[in-house]
Scaffold this motif. Structure first.
Motif, PDB file in Angstrom:
ATOM      1  N   THR A 221      -1.007  -4.993  -1.658  1.00  0.00           N
ATOM      2  CA  THR A 221       0.364  -4.610  -1.281  1.00  0.00           C
ATOM      3  C   THR A 221       1.368  -4.936  -2.385  1.00  0.00           C
ATOM      4  N   GLY A 222       0.876  -5.429  -3.528  1.00  0.00           N
ATOM      5  CA  GLY A 222       1.763  -5.754  -4.634  1.00  0.00           C
ATOM      6  C   GLY A 222       2.198  -7.200  -4.680  1.00  0.00           C
ATOM      7  N   ARG A 223       1.784  -8.010  -3.723  1.00  0.00           N
ATOM      8  CA  ARG A 223       2.104  -9.437  -3.721  1.00  0.00           C
ATOM      9  C   ARG A 223       0.942 -10.162  -4.395  1.00  0.00           C
ATOM     10  N   MET A 224       1.155 -10.620  -5.623  1.00  0.00           N
ATOM     11  CA  MET A 224       0.064 -11.162  -6.428  1.00  0.00           C
ATOM     12  C   MET A 224      -0.126 -12.649  -6.157  1.00  0.00           C
ATOM     13  N   ALA A 225      -0.646 -12.955  -4.990  1.00  0.00           N
ATOM     14  CA  ALA A 225      -0.869 -14.349  -4.588  1.00  0.00           C
ATOM     15  C   ALA A 225      -1.804 -14.375  -3.392  1.00  0.00           C
ATOM     16  N   GLY A 226      -2.251 -15.591  -3.035  1.00  0.00           N
ATOM     17  CA  GLY A 226      -3.090 -15.774  -1.863  1.00  0.00           C
ATOM     18  C   GLY A 226      -2.267 -16.243  -0.683  1.00  0.00           C
ATOM     19  N   LEU A 227      -2.829 -17.168   0.109  1.00  0.00           N
ATOM     20  CA  LEU A 227      -2.106 -17.703   1.262  1.00  0.00           C
ATOM     21  C   LEU A 227      -0.852 -18.448   0.806  1.00  0.00           C
ATOM     22  N   GLY A 228       0.188 -18.368   1.601  1.00  0.00           N
ATOM     23  CA  GLY A 228       1.426 -19.086   1.326  1.00  0.00           C
ATOM     24  C   GLY A 228       2.247 -19.151   2.600  1.00  0.00           C
ATOM     25  N   ILE A 229       2.939 -20.251   2.815  1.00  0.00           N
ATOM     26  CA  ILE A 229       3.674 -20.441   4.068  1.00  0.00           C
ATOM     27  C   ILE A 229       5.177 -20.621   3.841  1.00  0.00           C
ATOM     28  N   THR A 230       5.560 -21.420   2.832  1.00  0.00           N
ATOM     29  CA  THR A 230       6.962 -21.802   2.682  1.00  0.00           C
ATOM     30  C   THR A 230       7.868 -20.617   2.347  1.00  0.00           C
ATOM     31  N   THR A 231       7.552 -19.881   1.287  1.00  0.00           N
ATOM     32  CA  THR A 231       8.388 -18.743   0.908  1.00  0.00           C
ATOM     33  C   THR A 231       8.434 -17.686   2.009  1.00  0.00           C
ATOM     34  N   PRO A 232       7.291 -17.294   2.619  1.00  0.00           N
ATOM     35  CA  PRO A 232       7.376 -16.337   3.720  1.00  0.00           C
ATOM     36  C   PRO A 232       8.203 -16.841   4.904  1.00  0.00           C
TER      37      PRO A 232
END
Length: 351
Positions: A221-232
């Protein structure tokens, strides 16, 4: 957009279901290392990190995903992680733990979750731009551990496998403790999913696979990262306030999915129940949530973004963040669980 919504919600829902049913929260795991001398959850975390690390670097080798370690803001990482560690003890849950416990109906977790999201959003506002720039200016250009030592990353992954195997073997050799369990009322898959006690190592293995799957799903989807909680989590609040769709990405649907999956698990296991928080718990939840948002924003991630994902990517940020998060948890645990009971016993003896 549809792919983003479906894959994000699905990945998050599976993760939330596993977290809730496996009772997997690193706050308790890090605390128990100090208070109860119990390393099971820490060992489980190493399993999840190892599975993810092997898998993601295999995907990178085949050109299926990309990863850039960037620089290492050592001061912000260490200080932020220490503050975050204190915060998750007072909030009674790490970032994912707060999400899945809110889905179980704990009002205290709802309070902590809101203040965590609020402070995370505030830290990303223009009001703190100067502060963020200044504290993150203390950095080293190399964040990759392999690059620092001039060795292939697989050398360090191999070392991680050896260390993890050692801890797992040691834990499995310990005598099994008798654990009280409720009478079995279900059979088959329903019993396994909603009633049977999940072993932390099984839970961690599933989390490792989910964390691995998050990379290609997110990058598609263009989001170049794995799991993440804080920013989302911050993005959800920023979107609700501004209505700007630039804050909506795969990570937002991931954390919403965590809540949905955890709620389904809590309902299915009959663990959902609205539980009000007393005054003292509410105050701790507010303070803990604010510290979580502040610390995770400075550190560039929480127990998921740093202690699970960036450790697997063999970065200094991930391992330093995990170390200082543990130190923060131990510091708060000393005042809440060690020093306070000792003082209570002293008062009782002298009364």
């Amino acid at each position: 957009m549809l792919h983003m919504i479906i894959s994000g919600l699905l990945c998050g829902a599976v993760l939330g279901f596993v977290l809730q049913r496996g009772r997997f929260c690193l706050t308790g795991g890090f605390r128990d290392m100090y208070v109860a001398k119990d390393n099971r959850i820490f060992t489980a975390l190493l399993i999840a990190i190892t599975i993810q690390s092997i898998g993601v670097y295999a995907l990178i080798a085949f050109g299926l995903v990309q990863f850039t370690p960037g620089t290492f803001p050592w001061l912000a990482t260490a200080f932020g992680s220490f503050i975050f560690g204190i915060g998750i003890v007072y909030a009674s849950g790490c970032a994912t733990g707060t999400w899945y416990r809110a889905a179980e109906g704990l009002v205290g977790s709802w309070i902590a979750l809101f203040t965590y999201m609020l402070m995370s959003a505030v830290m990303r506002s223009s009001h703190f731009a100067g502060f963020n720039t200044e504290i993150k200016s203390f950095q080293t250009p190399a964040n990759s551990i392999a690059e620092t030592f001039g060795l292939p990353v697989w050398v360090f992954i191999g070392l991680l496998v050896v260390v993890t195997t050692f801890f797992v073997t040691r834990e499995l050799r310990k005598p099994k403790l008798a654990v009280a369990s409720l009478p079995q009322k279900r059979t088959g898959l329903s019993h396994v999913l909603f009633e049977k006690r999940w072993h932390p190592f099984v839970t961690a293995s599933l989390i490792g696979v989910i964390a691995l799957a998050a990379w290609p799903l997110s990058e598609a989807t263009g989001r170049m990262a794995g799991l993440g909680i804080t920013t989302p989590s911050a993005n959800i609040l920023q979107f609700l306030v501004t209505g700007d769709y630039k804050f909506v990405n795969w990570g937002v649907f991931l954390v919403l999915g965590i809540f949905i999956g955890a709620h389904i698990a809590a309902r299915g296991s009959r663990e959902f129940r609205l539980r009000a928080a007393d005054g003292a718990t509410s105050v701790r939840s507010v303070g803990g949530g604010l510290l979580m948002g502040l610390g995770a924003s400075l550190a560039g991630g929480c127990t998921i973004g740093n202690s699970l994902v960036m450790t697997a990517m063999m970065t200094w940020q991930g391992w330093v963040a995990m170390l200082f998060t543990i130190l923060g948890v131990w510091t708060a645990s000393y005042f809440l669980y060690v020093r306070r009971p000792a003082k209570a016993r002293l008062v009782t003896q002298t009364a």
